[in-house]
Design a protein around this motif. Structure first.
Motif, PDB file in Angstrom:
ATOM      1  N   ALA A   1       0.804  -1.372   0.071  1.00  0.00           N
ATOM      2  CA  ALA A   1       0.016  -0.105  -0.064  1.00  0.00           C
ATOM      3  C   ALA A   1       1.129   1.243  -0.100  1.00  0.00           C
ATOM      4  N   GLU A   2       1.872   1.126   0.721  1.00  0.00           N
ATOM      5  CA  GLU A   2       2.807   2.345   0.848  1.00  0.00           C
ATOM      6  C   GLU A   2       3.640   2.431  -0.272  1.00  0.00           C
ATOM      7  N   VAL A   3       4.296   1.317  -0.820  1.00  0.00           N
ATOM      8  CA  VAL A   3       4.962   1.463  -2.030  1.00  0.00           C
ATOM      9  C   VAL A   3       4.071   1.845  -3.160  1.00  0.00           C
ATOM     10  N   ASP A   4       2.703   1.428  -3.289  1.00  0.00           N
ATOM     11  CA  ASP A   4       2.005   1.840  -4.445  1.00  0.00           C
ATOM     12  C   ASP A   4       1.680   3.456  -4.055  1.00  0.00           C
ATOM     13  N   ARG A   5       1.726   4.136  -3.061  1.00  0.00           N
ATOM     14  CA  ARG A   5       1.360   5.404  -2.751  1.00  0.00           C
ATOM     15  C   ARG A   5       2.641   6.285  -3.273  1.00  0.00           C
ATOM     16  N   VAL A   6       3.873   5.713  -3.083  1.00  0.00           N
ATOM     17  CA  VAL A   6       5.030   6.470  -3.556  1.00  0.00           C
ATOM     18  C   VAL A   6       5.468   6.096  -5.024  1.00  0.00           C
ATOM     19  N   PHE A   7       4.972   4.954  -5.376  1.00  0.00           N
ATOM     20  CA  PHE A   7       5.248   4.585  -6.943  1.00  0.00           C
ATOM     21  C   PHE A   7       4.108   5.378  -7.642  1.00  0.00           C
ATOM     22  N   GLY A   8       2.864   5.727  -6.944  1.00  0.00           N
ATOM     23  CA  GLY A   8       1.785   6.080  -7.933  1.00  0.00           C
ATOM     24  C   GLY A   8       2.359   7.516  -8.190  1.00  0.00           C
ATOM     25  N   ASP A   9       2.955   8.148  -7.121  1.00  0.00           N
ATOM     26  CA  ASP A   9       3.131   9.585  -7.471  1.00  0.00           C
ATOM     27  C   ASP A   9       4.336   9.825  -8.518  1.00  0.00           C
ATOM     28  N   LEU A  10       5.111   9.024  -8.328  1.00  0.00           N
ATOM     29  CA  LEU A  10       6.591   8.820  -9.206  1.00  0.00           C
ATOM     30  C   LEU A  10       5.975   8.658 -10.696  1.00  0.00           C
ATOM     31  N   ARG A  11       5.049   7.805 -10.873  1.00  0.00           N
ATOM     32  CA  ARG A  11       4.457   7.234 -11.894  1.00  0.00           C
ATOM     33  C   ARG A  11       3.892   8.481 -12.712  1.00  0.00           C
ATOM     34  N   GLN A  12       3.316   9.311 -11.765  1.00  0.00           N
ATOM     35  CA  GLN A  12       2.841  10.895 -12.655  1.00  0.00           C
ATOM     36  C   GLN A  12       3.627  11.598 -13.191  1.00  0.00           C
ATOM     37  N   TRP A  13       4.851  11.761 -12.719  1.00  0.00           N
ATOM     38  CA  TRP A  13       5.827  12.742 -13.044  1.00  0.00           C
ATOM     39  C   TRP A  13       6.914  12.394 -13.780  1.00  0.00           C
ATOM     40  N   LEU A  14       7.505  10.963 -13.628  1.00  0.00           N
ATOM     41  CA  LEU A  14       8.678  10.654 -14.203  1.00  0.00           C
ATOM     42  C   LEU A  14       8.706  10.545 -15.568  1.00  0.00           C
ATOM     43  N   PRO A  15       7.730   9.957 -16.213  1.00  0.00           N
ATOM     44  CA  PRO A  15       7.718   9.669 -17.797  1.00  0.00           C
ATOM     45  C   PRO A  15       8.025  11.340 -18.252  1.00  0.00           C
ATOM     46  N   ASP A  16       7.402  12.086 -17.892  1.00  0.00           N
ATOM     47  CA  ASP A  16       7.620  13.482 -18.349  1.00  0.00           C
ATOM     48  C   ASP A  16       8.943  14.118 -18.158  1.00  0.00           C
ATOM     49  N   LEU A  17       9.479  14.018 -16.930  1.00  0.00           N
ATOM     50  CA  LEU A  17      10.882  14.297 -16.655  1.00  0.00           C
ATOM     51  C   LEU A  17      12.004  13.918 -17.417  1.00  0.00           C
ATOM     52  N   ILE A  18      11.704  12.408 -17.598  1.00  0.00           N
ATOM     53  CA  ILE A  18      12.838  12.014 -18.548  1.00  0.00           C
ATOM     54  C   ILE A  18      12.764  12.753 -19.923  1.00  0.00           C
ATOM     55  N   GLN A  19      11.554  12.930 -20.327  1.00  0.00           N
ATOM     56  CA  GLN A  19      11.615  13.535 -21.715  1.00  0.00           C
ATOM     57  C   GLN A  19      11.952  14.964 -21.820  1.00  0.00           C
ATOM     58  N   GLN A  20      11.772  15.641 -20.727  1.00  0.00           N
ATOM     59  CA  GLN A  20      12.172  17.112 -20.668  1.00  0.00           C
ATOM     60  C   GLN A  20      13.682  17.041 -20.348  1.00  0.00           C
ATOM     61  N   VAL A  21      14.170  16.232 -19.466  1.00  0.00           N
ATOM     62  CA  VAL A  21      15.507  16.223 -19.467  1.00  0.00           C
ATOM     63  C   VAL A  21      16.412  15.857 -20.602  1.00  0.00           C
ATOM     64  N   GLN A  22      15.726  14.873 -21.458  1.00  0.00           N
ATOM     65  CA  GLN A  22      16.355  14.306 -22.785  1.00  0.00           C
ATOM     66  C   GLN A  22      16.325  15.629 -23.676  1.00  0.00           C
ATOM     67  N   THR A  23      15.288  16.291 -23.715  1.00  0.00           N
ATOM     68  CA  THR A  23      15.302  17.471 -24.605  1.00  0.00           C
ATOM     69  C   THR A  23      16.402  18.587 -24.163  1.00  0.00           C
TER      70      THR A  23
ATOM     71  N   ARG B   1       9.341  -3.776 -12.845  1.00  0.00           N
ATOM     72  CA  ARG B   1       9.418  -4.961 -12.233  1.00  0.00           C
ATOM     73  C   ARG B   1       8.486  -5.210 -11.091  1.00  0.00           C
ATOM     74  N   TYR B   2       8.503  -4.066 -10.208  1.00  0.00           N
ATOM     75  CA  TYR B   2       7.558  -4.265  -8.714  1.00  0.00           C
ATOM     76  C   TYR B   2       6.097  -4.529  -9.363  1.00  0.00           C
ATOM     77  N   GLU B   3       5.387  -4.007 -10.440  1.00  0.00           N
ATOM     78  CA  GLU B   3       4.274  -4.367 -10.884  1.00  0.00           C
ATOM     79  C   GLU B   3       4.162  -5.837 -11.302  1.00  0.00           C
ATOM     80  N   ILE B   4       5.122  -6.254 -11.925  1.00  0.00           N
ATOM     81  CA  ILE B   4       5.027  -7.594 -12.433  1.00  0.00           C
ATOM     82  C   ILE B   4       5.120  -8.683 -11.393  1.00  0.00           C
ATOM     83  N   GLU B   5       6.205  -8.429 -10.604  1.00  0.00           N
ATOM     84  CA  GLU B   5       6.338  -9.314  -9.508  1.00  0.00           C
ATOM     85  C   GLU B   5       5.160  -9.532  -8.334  1.00  0.00           C
ATOM     86  N   GLN B   6       4.650  -8.284  -8.403  1.00  0.00           N
ATOM     87  CA  GLN B   6       3.576  -8.421  -7.169  1.00  0.00           C
ATOM     88  C   GLN B   6       2.366  -9.081  -7.784  1.00  0.00           C
TER      89      GLN B   6
END
Lengths: 495, 495
Positions: free
Chosen positions: B164-186, B357-362
């Protein structure tokens, strides 16, 4: 089946001792200083467990029952060795083992500084305690085995060897060795030896050592070469770890040291694989072990044939020097010079160092002398055997060895017995392989290895030592081969 | 007193584990190939003993009795940790442990070749068996602890952490990480980076690594640096052994690898000495452990301040190059590039590898998916998080990690939890030590070490993880510091 249970217990002990052995090797070669306390505690814990499970009451029940069982010849030999180990293990009460371990550690630790300070009085105080406990040990072992006290200790290292036999061979040696030393010295006076010019880098010395190990058949997929302050051959038969130390002023010591340990290593690497873990698969005795290291070092490596083969490689690694002429190398490696220090002694004077220690430690354990008599006896014997004066010089006299500090009385004879066995093996091989010197000169040790493998290594402890010696060489231990070897090499300038 | 007996038993286990740990380190760094069978047998024997003596019935009697005894605060914490370890140890029948160890060894062994051959079908067959047994393990542990099946496994590595806790922090991460990766690459597209020109000798790389270790406070009298094919931090707290691997084309990986392991090592070297041997003196969790390695690698070593301090030493060791300009090094060490391989990933894309990996193994452990569904899920998530296509490329996809081959399900979240804790620690230190960047730039890590020592290292397992995090940073795990760190460094070009 009780035999089966016994042998499973020894398999288990073998696994534990594997870990102890690697931990001990690591302690001497790899471990940083601050790891020592934790390591010592860990080793003590598992050693204690090993002692407990090898002296547990069920083990003696199995032993008694197994003696009634129908066993193969090999199983019988294993049972004999199991019984020997168990008898030794149960001889001492745990309180004595602990007291000895404490007194030994204390004496050895203090000795490291006392030796530097030439502090005999300080050392003698601790040594008395060690001797007192070793005498107790000897009495208990004597009671159990029916041997004399000293013999009961020597039996730990040389199963079946008795001081009557040692006296016989040393008595012979005592007759001719001092004269031989004198004659060789006179003869060598006229030699002009060119000293190799250093520095010799550690990297290059290591390369030379590894070349020699390879040549001598060491299996690098089942062992390693490393550095420690006191060279040794450790590890386990499946993974033999040998060590050396390097001095950049001279490569002679590291080279011959590595070759010496390679002899020990090949014995261990070629013990019978199918029996590993059982007492019968262990090396026969310390003397037989030493016969392998000395066979490689003295019989092979210091020979003219081997050095003529090695000379080009020495030049290749260090660059050409006049000193690397094969005959010059041979003279270097066979130089005889009486000295105060055993571990620096040449092949000819070495037995004198052993004899004098044997005489003293035997009298000490049998209660004929006390610790305070040691320095005078040492001085008298050094004078008699080597013509050297050690009066007042304790640190290069009776304080030079580690053996007595932790109570290893009974070990010294193994060195010279080993030298004698080695000469006897080589004599035998010469009879059976007339081309052996040629083979050595060509760096081909195949047939020699085959002989050792068949007669010594694969035999492990299936035979008793006298049986092993008889089967390998057709006769009992005969010190005349050692004399003949020394005279051939050092008086007649052969080999 | 039962508490006393319990703690003596754990002291004994500590001694045995010391030997297992050194034997394991030796196996990875020193052991020649032919030593492996004997080593594996020896390790299995002592591991079996450890399991037996920690699950013996008297231990549970002591535990029950100790819970009634009057104990100090610290003893109570120790008893809590003892109970946790014993609960985990007794959860599984020996038959399951054996079956898992066999299936894991078989799957891992075959995987080494199957991965090279991209043989998913072959691998899936073995993996199914491993998953089946891990599900059994998870069910038993869930039954005993009342946790969900996946949580019961994760609890082995992250005591108290729940999905439940991991989902909370990963849920947050999932919101902004893909965008951040794109921005940094640009943003990084316009960077012109000069690549260092090799070769870089192993000797020089080792020298640089040791320089960095020294700078970061590693105690060389209580540890070593060696080479192994998979870098790790092993040994024992009194003697910490870390390893790296060298590639003569580039020193970047070995340098950052050594710094990463030095973070693990300092934690181990500074666990509370007086309590060593007791469960309460062990590192708090894998996530907290990873927070130390990532603190040293990501928060300190990849910072502009640290690299400006290190640059002159890099030039001194390898000779001057334009690439060793501090700003160029910084750009090199903070380059973001989505890739297929987790262990090669940069700081920004790494959490994406973990989340998928977390999503799959869970789902796998909870029984929501089967082994045959893994490749499609992998492909979908790689596309979603990193925009990469892994269809049909199993070897660089779901077959790349060792973790699942031997059933280590529940471990992956620790990596990203560690990265988040590390950012939280650094934020805290910045608040308390405004001069921290200056200190790093001067190579002075004294006050940073002091903070870590006081808040993390000396705390060992006296507190639960949430308590530790709260006491150290004044709040619970807060992933916003990680986000802030990534944005500061990778978008705003700070630190």
């Amino acid at each position: 089946m009780s035999y089966q249970q016994l042998s499973e217990r020894f398999q288990q002990l073998h696994h534990y001792r594997h870990l102890l052995s690697i931990a001990g090797w690591d302690q001497a070669t790899m471990m940083p200083a601050k790891g020592n306390d934790a390591r010592a505690n860990a080793i003590a814990e598992l050693s204690g467990l090993c002692h407990r499970i090898s002296t547990a009451s069920e083990v003696y029940d199995w032993l008694n029952a197994a003696e009634q069982e129908t066993l193969t010849h090999e199983q019988q030999a294993n049972l004999r060795e199991i019984k020997r180990q168990l008898t030794h293990a149960q001889a001492l009460p745990e309180s004595l083992v602990l007291a000895q371990s404490k007194a030994g550690a204390k004496c050895e630790h203090a000795w490291r500084q006392q030796r530097i300070d030439n502090d005999w009085a300080g050392f003698a105080k601790n040594l008395k305690e060690v001797v007192q406990l070793s005498r107790e040990e000897a009495s208990l072992r004597a009671e159990q085995t029916g041997l004399s006290r000293y013999d009961a200790l020597m039996d730990l290292y040389e199963p079946g060897m008795r001081s009557a036999e040692v006296d016989r061979v040393f008595g012979d040696l005592r007759q001719w060795l001092p004269d031989l030393i004198q004659q060789v010295q006179t003869q060598q006076k006229s030699q002009v030896i060119t000293q190799p010019q250093g520095p010799f880098s550690i990297e290059q010395q290591k390369q030379l050592g590894q070349y020699a190990m390879q040549l001598l058949g060491f299996d690098f997929d089942a062992g390693r070469l490393d550095v420690s302050s006191h060279p040794f051959c450790g590890g386990v038969p499946e993974d033999v770890r040998l060590t050396t130390r390097y001095n950049t002023d001279s490569f002679a010591e590291s080279l011959m040291g590595v070759i010496h340990e390679t002899g020990h290593a090949r014995y261990e690497q070629n013990l019978p694989k199918n029996w590993l873990g059982q007492p019968v698969a262990e090396a026969r005795s310390m003397g037989i072990h030493e016969s392998q290291s000395l066979f490689f070092e003295m019989q092979i490596a210091r020979s003219r044939s081997f050095l003529s083969h090695l000379a080009p490689e020495i030049s290749r690694i260090f660059g050409a020097q006049a000193a690397f002429d094969p005959e010059n190398l041979y003279q270097l490696y066979t130089r005889v010079e009486p000295g105060l220090i055993r571990v620096d002694a040449d092949e000819v004077t070495y037995p004198a160092h052993v004899m004098l220690r044997y005489e003293i430690e035997q009298a000490l354990i049998e209660g004929q002398i006390e610790v305070e008599h040691i320095p005078d006896l040492w001085q008298a014997n050094m004078q008699r055997y080597l013509g050297l004066n050690t009066a007042g010089n304790y640190k290069d006299g009776c304080m030079q060895d580690i053996h007595w500090t932790d109570g290893s009385f009974g070990y010294f004879p193994s060195y010279t017995l080993g030298a004698m066995y080695a000469a006897q093996w080589f004599h035998c091989i010469q009879q059976q392989l007339p081309q052996v010197e040629n083979q050595i000169a060509q760096g081909d040790l195949g047939q020699i290895s085959q002989w050792l493998n068949q007669h010594i290594w694969q035999q492990a402890s299936f035979l008793t030592t006298p049986e092993l010696v008889q089967q390998a060489s057709g006769e009992a231990l005969n010190p005349s081969y050692f004399r003949q070897h020394l005279e051939n090499r050092y008086l007649h300038n052969l080999r």
